[in-house]
Design a protein around this motif. Structure first.
Motif, PDB file in Angstrom:
ATOM      1  N   LEU A   1      -0.946  54.344  57.401  1.00 52.47           N
ATOM      2  CA  LEU A   1      -0.201  53.615  58.421  1.00 52.47           C
ATOM      3  C   LEU A   1       0.911  54.490  58.989  1.00 52.47           C
ATOM      4  N   ALA A   2       1.660  55.183  58.132  1.00 53.92           N
ATOM      5  CA  ALA A   2       2.732  56.068  58.594  1.00 53.92           C
ATOM      6  C   ALA A   2       2.179  57.165  59.497  1.00 53.92           C
ATOM      7  N   ALA A   3       1.053  57.742  59.129  1.00 52.27           N
ATOM      8  CA  ALA A   3       0.446  58.797  59.950  1.00 52.27           C
ATOM      9  C   ALA A   3       0.022  58.260  61.311  1.00 52.27           C
ATOM     10  N   GLU A   4      -0.510  57.051  61.341  1.00 50.61           N
ATOM     11  CA  GLU A   4      -0.916  56.444  62.615  1.00 50.61           C
ATOM     12  C   GLU A   4       0.294  56.165  63.501  1.00 50.61           C
ATOM     13  N   ILE A   5       1.391  55.691  62.907  1.00 51.55           N
ATOM     14  CA  ILE A   5       2.613  55.454  63.678  1.00 51.55           C
ATOM     15  C   ILE A   5       3.123  56.765  64.261  1.00 51.55           C
ATOM     16  N   GLU A   6       3.183  57.807  63.434  1.00 57.85           N
ATOM     17  CA  GLU A   6       3.666  59.106  63.909  1.00 57.85           C
ATOM     18  C   GLU A   6       2.752  59.700  64.971  1.00 57.85           C
ATOM     19  N   ARG A   7       1.435  59.562  64.792  1.00 61.64           N
ATOM     20  CA  ARG A   7       0.483  60.072  65.790  1.00 61.64           C
ATOM     21  C   ARG A   7       0.673  59.384  67.130  1.00 61.64           C
ATOM     22  N   ALA A   8       0.755  58.053  67.108  1.00 65.12           N
ATOM     23  CA  ALA A   8       0.893  57.299  68.350  1.00 65.12           C
ATOM     24  C   ALA A   8       2.216  57.628  69.041  1.00 65.12           C
ATOM     25  N   ARG A   9       3.290  57.715  68.272  1.00 64.33           N
ATOM     26  CA  ARG A   9       4.599  58.034  68.851  1.00 64.33           C
ATOM     27  C   ARG A   9       4.587  59.422  69.485  1.00 64.33           C
ATOM     28  N   ALA A  10       4.040  60.415  68.784  1.00 64.02           N
ATOM     29  CA  ALA A  10       3.983  61.778  69.326  1.00 64.02           C
ATOM     30  C   ALA A  10       3.110  61.838  70.580  1.00 64.02           C
TER      31      ALA A  10
ATOM     32  N   THR B   1       8.727  52.433  56.613  1.00 65.87           N
ATOM     33  CA  THR B   1       9.858  52.048  57.453  1.00 65.87           C
ATOM     34  C   THR B   1       9.854  52.904  58.713  1.00 65.87           C
ATOM     35  N   LEU B   2      10.290  52.297  59.811  1.00 62.93           N
ATOM     36  CA  LEU B   2      10.378  52.964  61.111  1.00 62.93           C
ATOM     37  C   LEU B   2      11.718  52.584  61.713  1.00 62.93           C
ATOM     38  N   ASP B   3      12.549  53.587  62.046  1.00 62.94           N
ATOM     39  CA  ASP B   3      13.839  53.282  62.655  1.00 62.94           C
ATOM     40  C   ASP B   3      13.787  53.500  64.170  1.00 62.94           C
ATOM     41  N   ALA B   4      14.901  53.202  64.842  1.00 67.09           N
ATOM     42  CA  ALA B   4      14.952  53.288  66.305  1.00 67.09           C
ATOM     43  C   ALA B   4      14.734  54.708  66.814  1.00 67.09           C
ATOM     44  N   ALA B   5      15.075  55.713  66.022  1.00 69.03           N
ATOM     45  CA  ALA B   5      14.871  57.101  66.438  1.00 69.03           C
ATOM     46  C   ALA B   5      13.430  57.557  66.228  1.00 69.03           C
ATOM     47  N   GLY B   6      12.599  56.703  65.628  1.00 71.96           N
ATOM     48  CA  GLY B   6      11.199  57.048  65.398  1.00 71.96           C
ATOM     49  C   GLY B   6      10.943  57.702  64.055  1.00 71.96           C
ATOM     50  N   SER B   7      11.932  57.730  63.174  1.00 74.57           N
ATOM     51  CA  SER B   7      11.761  58.319  61.850  1.00 74.57           C
ATOM     52  C   SER B   7      10.937  57.376  60.970  1.00 74.57           C
ATOM     53  N   VAL B   8       9.915  57.927  60.327  1.00 73.52           N
ATOM     54  CA  VAL B   8       9.010  57.142  59.495  1.00 73.52           C
ATOM     55  C   VAL B   8       9.138  57.608  58.047  1.00 73.52           C
ATOM     56  N   GLU B   9       9.275  56.654  57.128  1.00 69.35           N
ATOM     57  CA  GLU B   9       9.342  56.945  55.699  1.00 69.35           C
ATOM     58  C   GLU B   9       8.308  56.097  54.966  1.00 69.35           C
TER      59      GLU B   9
ATOM     60  N   GLY C   1      10.567  58.966  72.690  1.00 70.16           N
ATOM     61  CA  GLY C   1      10.438  58.960  71.238  1.00 70.16           C
ATOM     62  C   GLY C   1      11.219  57.858  70.567  1.00 70.16           C
ATOM     63  N   GLU C   2      12.050  57.148  71.317  1.00 67.17           N
ATOM     64  CA  GLU C   2      12.821  56.034  70.758  1.00 67.17           C
ATOM     65  C   GLU C   2      11.909  54.825  70.574  1.00 67.17           C
ATOM     66  N   CYS C   3      12.186  54.040  69.516  1.00 67.81           N
ATOM     67  CA  CYS C   3      11.364  52.875  69.196  1.00 67.81           C
ATOM     68  C   CYS C   3      12.207  51.601  69.239  1.00 67.81           C
ATOM     69  N   SER C   4      11.539  50.463  69.276  1.00 70.26           N
ATOM     70  CA  SER C   4      12.227  49.171  69.376  1.00 70.26           C
ATOM     71  C   SER C   4      11.993  48.301  68.145  1.00 70.26           C
TER      72      SER C   4
ATOM     73  N   GLU D   1       3.785  55.130  76.402  1.00 72.48           N
ATOM     74  CA  GLU D   1       4.393  54.374  75.315  1.00 72.48           C
ATOM     75  C   GLU D   1       3.367  54.138  74.227  1.00 72.48           C
ATOM     76  N   ALA D   2       3.890  53.858  73.047  1.00 74.31           N
ATOM     77  CA  ALA D   2       3.039  53.542  71.906  1.00 74.31           C
ATOM     78  C   ALA D   2       3.333  52.111  71.477  1.00 74.31           C
ATOM     79  N   LEU D   3       2.313  51.436  71.020  1.00 75.66           N
ATOM     80  CA  LEU D   3       2.444  50.091  70.471  1.00 75.66           C
ATOM     81  C   LEU D   3       1.958  50.127  69.031  1.00 75.66           C
ATOM     82  N   ILE D   4       2.802  49.670  68.126  1.00 80.41           N
ATOM     83  CA  ILE D   4       2.406  49.523  66.719  1.00 80.41           C
ATOM     84  C   ILE D   4       2.388  48.029  66.452  1.00 80.41           C
ATOM     85  N   ALA D   5       1.228  47.503  66.068  1.00 78.75           N
ATOM     86  CA  ALA D   5       1.087  46.062  65.860  1.00 78.75           C
ATOM     87  C   ALA D   5       0.370  45.790  64.548  1.00 78.75           C
ATOM     88  N   VAL D   6       0.751  44.708  63.891  1.00 78.75           N
ATOM     89  CA  VAL D   6       0.084  44.269  62.666  1.00 78.75           C
ATOM     90  C   VAL D   6      -0.265  42.796  62.811  1.00 78.75           C
TER      91      VAL D   6
END
Length: 188
Positions: free
Chosen positions: A54-63, A164-172, A138-141, A71-76
């Motif tokens: 999931l983290a890799a998919e979020i980072e791929r879409a954001r990049a 976790t995903l923060d507003a700056a797009g950092s994924v942990e 690269g900013e997220c909501s 824009e990227a959309l992350i949905a669950v």
């Protein structure tokens, strides 16, 4: 000795040599090892690996959104599906996501904090964010201050991981340690 009695030629003894038996035993041991690995409970390793995916998919879409200036959309979805899509700004929605773009969590896993009770930020485990957008900058909501996606094993509720995903797009990626009752960041 009767003249019609068959005799075995020298060096052609019936049976198998020790080397042949060792080869057969080694092959059987290899097959047994593979079989046992396939029979192991998948949650032992898939909760963290699903979080990594999931983290890799979020980072791929954001990049990709940054590269395409889109824009990227992350949905669950509550049923265990997720999507990380990229498109033109303002063109993406959960309802407009084609069925083939949804990925499913591995069998035996679902969204939720299981026995964790809190998320990696120390807050009570809450509902999943329905959707998060990341822009061309690269900013997220995420919901303030982070989006937290928790994953649990259905059979072993003490096996929990989070992304976790923060507003700056950092994924942990995080793993829950039931013994200590704490979260630990997972190296990626």
């Amino acid at each position: 000795m009767a003249p019609d009695t068959p005799r075995h030629p020298a060096g052609n003894d019936a049976g198998f040599s020790a080397a042949e038996l060792l080869v057969v035993l080694a092959a059987l041991a290899a097959l047994a090892t593979v079989y046992m690995a396939l029979q192991r409970a998948p949650e032992i390793y898939t909760v963290e690996s699903a979080a990594q995916r999931l983290a890799a998919e979020i980072e791929r879409a954001r990049a990709e959104a940054v590269a395409r200036e889109g824009e990227a959309l992350i949905a669950v979805l509550p049923d265990g599906r997720f999507a990380a899509r990229v498109g033109d700004a303002g063109s993406l929605s959960v309802t407009g996501t084609p069925s083939e773009e949804w990925e499913s969590l591995p069998d035996g896993m679902g969204w939720g904090a299981g026995e964790a009770g809190t998320d990696p930020l120390g807050r009570p485990a809450g509902p999943l964010p329905a959707q998060v957008y990341c822009g061309a900058d690269g900013e997220c909501s995420p919901p303030a201050p982070w989006a937290v996606y928790t994953l649990r094993s259905d059979r072993e509720p003490h096996r929990v991981a989070a992304v976790t995903l923060d507003a700056a797009g950092s994924v942990e990626v995080w793993a829950w340690a039931a013994g200590t009752g704490s979260w630990t960041a997972v190296a990626r």
